[in-house]
Design a protein around this motif. Structure first.
Motif, short mmCIF file in Angstrom:
data_model
loop_
_atom_site.label_atom_id
_atom_site.label_comp_id
_atom_site.label_asym_id
_atom_site.label_seq_id
_atom_site.Cartn_x
_atom_site.Cartn_y
_atom_site.Cartn_z
N HIS A 123 -66.20 -15.59 -6.87
CA HIS A 123 -67.09 -14.48 -6.51
C HIS A 123 -66.37 -13.43 -5.66
N LYS A 130 -72.59 -13.84 -11.10
CA LYS A 130 -72.95 -15.17 -11.62
C LYS A 130 -72.59 -15.35 -13.09
N TRP A 134 -69.82 -18.09 -14.49
CA TRP A 134 -70.11 -19.20 -15.39
C TRP A 134 -69.25 -19.13 -16.66
#
Length: 186
Positions: A123, A130, A134
């Motif tokens: 991050h 997000k 992922w």
């Protein structure tokens, strides 16, 4: 990723033939200064050269023994202490270091872990939210990344992973208030 050990090599950002330094210091005691960035931890340094033939973009050895062109490491400096020329050269030097050490930074994508229950090391890279987090985690779970090109190929939303690293390094160097230092030492 980082450890607080001494830098062994540095890339020269600017060469100042005779420093102004302390105005009370007599002219004969003034010495040439080189501003540089370390190649391992991106430490910003002020060096005293032994010889006059040091130039911007030169890679010089600054370890303890057998220094060829550098007399000594004078001190560690902050981004605000850099000359305008050094500030302009720094992004190019960082890019050179990142591309020259591609494996080390690809390992970051392979081995980055959560920092807290809500934040992951990935991050901290500019542009990683997000969704992209992922995508990276799923791709590396199938098979570890082998290069920047491999990351770009397998994670379509990350076309230039090296630029993400470069931007993060620059952010850590420019802003003294950055909370997490992933690639630089505080």
């Amino acid at each position: 990723m980082k450890s607080d050990k001494k830098e062994l090599y540095a890339l020269i950002l600017d060469v100042l033939p005779m420093t102004a330094g302390d105005p009370r210091r007599p002219q004969f005691k003034k010495e040439p200064i080189v501003q540089a960035v370390g190649t391992e931890q991106f430490k910003l340094l002020e060096l005293v050269p032994k010889v006059a033939d040091v130039n911007v973009n030169d890679k010089v050895y600054i370890g303890d023994k057998a220094r060829d062109r550098i007399e000594k490491v004078k001190r560690r400096i902050g981004y605000a202490d850099l000359t305008q020329t050094a500030k302009l050269e720094l992004p190019y030097a960082v890019e050179h270091i990142v591309t020259e050490n591609e494996g080390k930074f690809v390992d970051f994508f392979n081995k980055a872990v959560p920092i807290t229950s809500k934040q992951h090391m990935l991050h901290l890279l500019p542009g990683v939210g997000k969704k992209i987090l992922w995508e990276i985690l799923e791709a590396r779970e199938k098979q570890p990344f082998t290069s920047f090109a491999d990351i770009a190929e397998r994670v379509k939303s990350v076309p230039k992973p090296e630029q993400m690293i470069i931007k993060r390094v620059m952010e850590e160097l420019e802003d003294p208030n950055v909370k997490y230092h992933v690639f630089t030492s505080k």
